[in-house]
Motif scaffolding. Sequence first.
Motif, PDB file in Angstrom:
ATOM      1  N   GLN A 104       0.828  -1.201   0.000  1.00 34.09           N
ATOM      2  CA  GLN A 104       0.000   0.000   0.000  1.00 34.09           C
ATOM      3  C   GLN A 104       0.868   1.260   0.000  1.00 34.09           C
ATOM      4  OE1 GLN A 104      -3.387   0.567  -0.158  1.00 34.09           O
ATOM      5  NE2 GLN A 104      -3.460  -1.591  -0.743  1.00 34.09           N
ATOM      6  N   ARG A 105       1.939   1.220   0.807  1.00 33.23           N
ATOM      7  CA  ARG A 105       2.854   2.368   0.859  1.00 33.23           C
ATOM      8  C   ARG A 105       3.488   2.620  -0.507  1.00 33.23           C
ATOM      9  NH1 ARG A 105       8.196   2.138   1.508  1.00 33.23           N
ATOM     10  NH2 ARG A 105       8.105   0.002   2.315  1.00 33.23           N
ATOM     11  N   GLU A 106       3.966   1.554  -1.144  1.00 31.85           N
ATOM     12  CA  GLU A 106       4.585   1.704  -2.460  1.00 31.85           C
ATOM     13  C   GLU A 106       3.575   2.182  -3.497  1.00 31.85           C
ATOM     14  OE1 GLU A 106       7.873  -0.746  -4.862  1.00 31.85           O
ATOM     15  OE2 GLU A 106       5.966  -1.808  -4.729  1.00 31.85           O
ATOM     16  N   ALA A 107       2.336   1.688  -3.400  1.00 29.59           N
ATOM     17  CA  ALA A 107       1.293   2.099  -4.339  1.00 29.59           C
ATOM     18  C   ALA A 107       1.024   3.601  -4.223  1.00 29.59           C
ATOM     19  CB  ALA A 107       0.015   1.311  -4.091  1.00 29.59           C
ATOM     20  N   LYS A 108       0.973   4.114  -2.977  1.00 25.92           N
ATOM     21  CA  LYS A 108       0.740   5.554  -2.771  1.00 25.92           C
ATOM     22  C   LYS A 108       1.888   6.381  -3.353  1.00 25.92           C
ATOM     23  CE  LYS A 108      -0.017   5.382   1.717  1.00 25.92           C
ATOM     24  NZ  LYS A 108      -0.309   5.861   3.085  1.00 25.92           N
ATOM     25  N   LEU A 109       3.117   5.908  -3.147  1.00 28.88           N
ATOM     26  CA  LEU A 109       4.273   6.615  -3.701  1.00 28.88           C
ATOM     27  C   LEU A 109       4.238   6.623  -5.229  1.00 28.88           C
ATOM     28  CD1 LEU A 109       7.069   5.300  -1.305  1.00 28.88           C
ATOM     29  CD2 LEU A 109       6.347   7.675  -1.542  1.00 28.88           C
ATOM     30  N   ASN A 110       3.847   5.497  -5.821  1.00 31.62           N
ATOM     31  CA  ASN A 110       3.774   5.418  -7.273  1.00 31.62           C
ATOM     32  C   ASN A 110       2.665   6.305  -7.836  1.00 31.62           C
ATOM     33  OD1 ASN A 110       5.933   3.677  -7.594  1.00 31.62           O
ATOM     34  ND2 ASN A 110       4.684   1.838  -7.422  1.00 31.62           N
ATOM     35  N   LYS A 149      -2.097  14.871  -0.359  1.00 33.53           N
ATOM     36  CA  LYS A 149      -3.198  14.250  -1.106  1.00 33.53           C
ATOM     37  C   LYS A 149      -3.152  12.729  -0.988  1.00 33.53           C
ATOM     38  CE  LYS A 149      -5.066  13.809  -5.797  1.00 33.53           C
ATOM     39  NZ  LYS A 149      -4.950  14.230  -7.212  1.00 33.53           N
ATOM     40  N   TYR A 150      -1.958  12.152  -1.076  1.00 35.69           N
ATOM     41  CA  TYR A 150      -1.819  10.693  -1.043  1.00 35.69           C
ATOM     42  C   TYR A 150      -1.428  10.163   0.335  1.00 35.69           C
ATOM     43  CZ  TYR A 150      -2.330  10.975  -6.072  1.00 35.69           C
ATOM     44  OH  TYR A 150      -2.827  11.211  -7.334  1.00 35.69           O
ATOM     45  N   LYS A 151      -1.468  11.066   1.341  1.00 38.72           N
ATOM     46  CA  LYS A 151      -1.211  10.670   2.739  1.00 38.72           C
ATOM     47  C   LYS A 151       0.117   9.918   2.887  1.00 38.72           C
ATOM     48  CE  LYS A 151      -6.112  10.404   4.052  1.00 38.72           C
ATOM     49  NZ  LYS A 151      -6.665  10.937   2.791  1.00 38.72           N
ATOM     50  N   ILE A 152       1.167  10.557   2.398  1.00 40.27           N
ATOM     51  CA  ILE A 152       2.507   9.969   2.445  1.00 40.27           C
ATOM     52  C   ILE A 152       3.277  10.582   3.610  1.00 40.27           C
ATOM     53  CG2 ILE A 152       4.706   9.765   1.206  1.00 40.27           C
ATOM     54  CD1 ILE A 152       3.000   9.907  -1.400  1.00 40.27           C
ATOM     55  N   SER A 153       3.893   9.740   4.431  1.00 44.34           N
ATOM     56  CA  SER A 153       4.665  10.235   5.578  1.00 44.34           C
ATOM     57  C   SER A 153       6.081  10.603   5.142  1.00 44.34           C
ATOM     58  CB  SER A 153       4.730   9.172   6.674  1.00 44.34           C
ATOM     59  OG  SER A 153       5.548   8.090   6.253  1.00 44.34           O
ATOM     60  N   VAL A 154       6.739  11.417   5.963  1.00 43.48           N
ATOM     61  CA  VAL A 154       8.125  11.818   5.685  1.00 43.48           C
ATOM     62  C   VAL A 154       9.028  10.586   5.624  1.00 43.48           C
ATOM     63  CG1 VAL A 154      10.108  13.115   6.551  1.00 43.48           C
ATOM     64  CG2 VAL A 154       7.803  14.084   6.737  1.00 43.48           C
ATOM     65  N   GLN A 155       8.769   9.614   6.513  1.00 42.54           N
ATOM     66  CA  GLN A 155       9.587   8.398   6.555  1.00 42.54           C
ATOM     67  C   GLN A 155       9.473   7.610   5.248  1.00 42.54           C
ATOM     68  OE1 GLN A 155      11.688   7.944   9.042  1.00 42.54           O
ATOM     69  NE2 GLN A 155      12.544   6.194   7.928  1.00 42.54           N
ATOM     70  N   ASP A 156       8.278   7.638   4.636  1.00 43.11           N
ATOM     71  CA  ASP A 156       8.080   6.943   3.358  1.00 43.11           C
ATOM     72  C   ASP A 156       8.975   7.503   2.267  1.00 43.11           C
ATOM     73  OD1 ASP A 156       6.160   5.349   4.493  1.00 43.11           O
ATOM     74  OD2 ASP A 156       4.466   6.554   3.780  1.00 43.11           O
TER      75      ASP A 156
END
Length: 496
Positions: free
Chosen positions: A165-171, A203-210
């Motif tokens: 899910q994290r990778e999908a949000k980044l993509n 918008k994609y709820k991505i954290s700084v750590q991500d």
Amino acid sequence: MDPILELTNLLSSANKTHFKQFLQRKNKRSDVKNLALLDLIETDDINGLKKLYNPKKNNDAYHALRKRLQDNLLLFLSQKTFESSHSDTYDALRLVVVGRFLLENDVVKIAFKCLDKAERLAEELEQFNLLNELLLLKLQYAHLPGAEDLEALTLRFLQNQSDMQREAKLNMAYAFLRHELQEIHLEGKIVNLTTLIITTIRKYKISVQDLMTYKSVYQILFIANEYAAIQQNYGLIARYIKLTNQFMQGQSHKKQSYLFYHISILYFLANFHLRRKNFAGSASWLKEMMDLMLTDSRYYAVFYLRHQLLAGLNLFYTGFADDAIALLQESLANTKQKTKPEDIEDLRICLAMFLALCDDRGSLKQLTLLTRTDAWYEKKMGMLWTIRKNLMEILVYAQFSNIELAMSRLTSFRRRYKKYLLKTAEERVLLFLKLVEKYLVDPDVAFEPAYRKSVWNLAGGVENNDIFTLSFIAWLIARWEKKTAYKVVLALIQED
């Protein structure tokens, strides 16, 4: 280009022979025309194609034959790719395929060993989709003797779902930024990069750590580098370079699985410092880049020409024109069949620029080797690159006394790009073109104070501080200073 021809161009001579043998083995009848069609497409024999099937009477049969040939080509390419790839990702995938086969045939102990090894590889490579398939397979057979503890498997599966899910949000965020970048580039959309990135992250709820991974840093730097190139102002992305430096300093080890992203980041850092005229800093990053490239022959081949391009530019703009020209000539002479055409065109236009600035007629020959259409260059190299290429052609033809051709190209350029330049607020290019046109109509205008003042005003503009922009303006200044444009541009850079 014909799609079948595009696919066959991906094959080596040996593999083309193997593909024909592959077709012969599949052909059940002697009257199948797929081999004949392949030969006709490869030789571009239009008349032969008409003889193969009468287009009016057998149009459906012809297209069915083409479809079967293309499907067979794709099947052959997939098999060859799977067989010839030596990457860890393919090794893991092979192990999963074998493990599934063994489990279906009750060879349980060896199957789980294969899957364990595949999981270690996939984890190291952060191949979350492959891990998902692998862990589902392990869960499916968790009831068998020798299987792992179900609870431990379930926890790993759920953790991997979270990673996916994290990778999908980044993509998704990266895809959105690339889309916005295209609008900035083609539509002249006015955007503040920092605001755009912050808005996208929220918008994609991505954290700084991500964002603190090689892949994420690479993606942000890619966007930033493209943005700076469009704006022709690399100072706009200085904060992202600073953040990248901090990230790189925090990485104590160089993982092989991140090598592509790591080398790409070093390339972006070298390019940033080059465009900011910090040539020593750029050279330092290039050395680190080459050291990493030498650890893996695959990436050495991928990045070699890009590295040589930046190395050549560093040499040229620090006063070593002959060395820079020799470096690019040698690099072009050693290109391979599989070299990306975009990398070759980049080197060639750069060599043409070096030679023109040094008043060498060899520049004309290099321009004649840039044989693709403007539409191809716009799509593959970008609008800015194509505009620079066309401007360079005008200057080089004028420089070597072909004024009529230069005027013709200038008229064509204005007709094709004026609307785009006005739309993207790039009137300065049209102003430069107007000054070039005045010189072409009357070379003596270069000695008029008002004309010189207009040129110097261009050179002094903050927006024209880029090394490539200064190189174009140096050509105009050289007309009245009776020096090579190369000496003028070195002086402009040193004054800065």
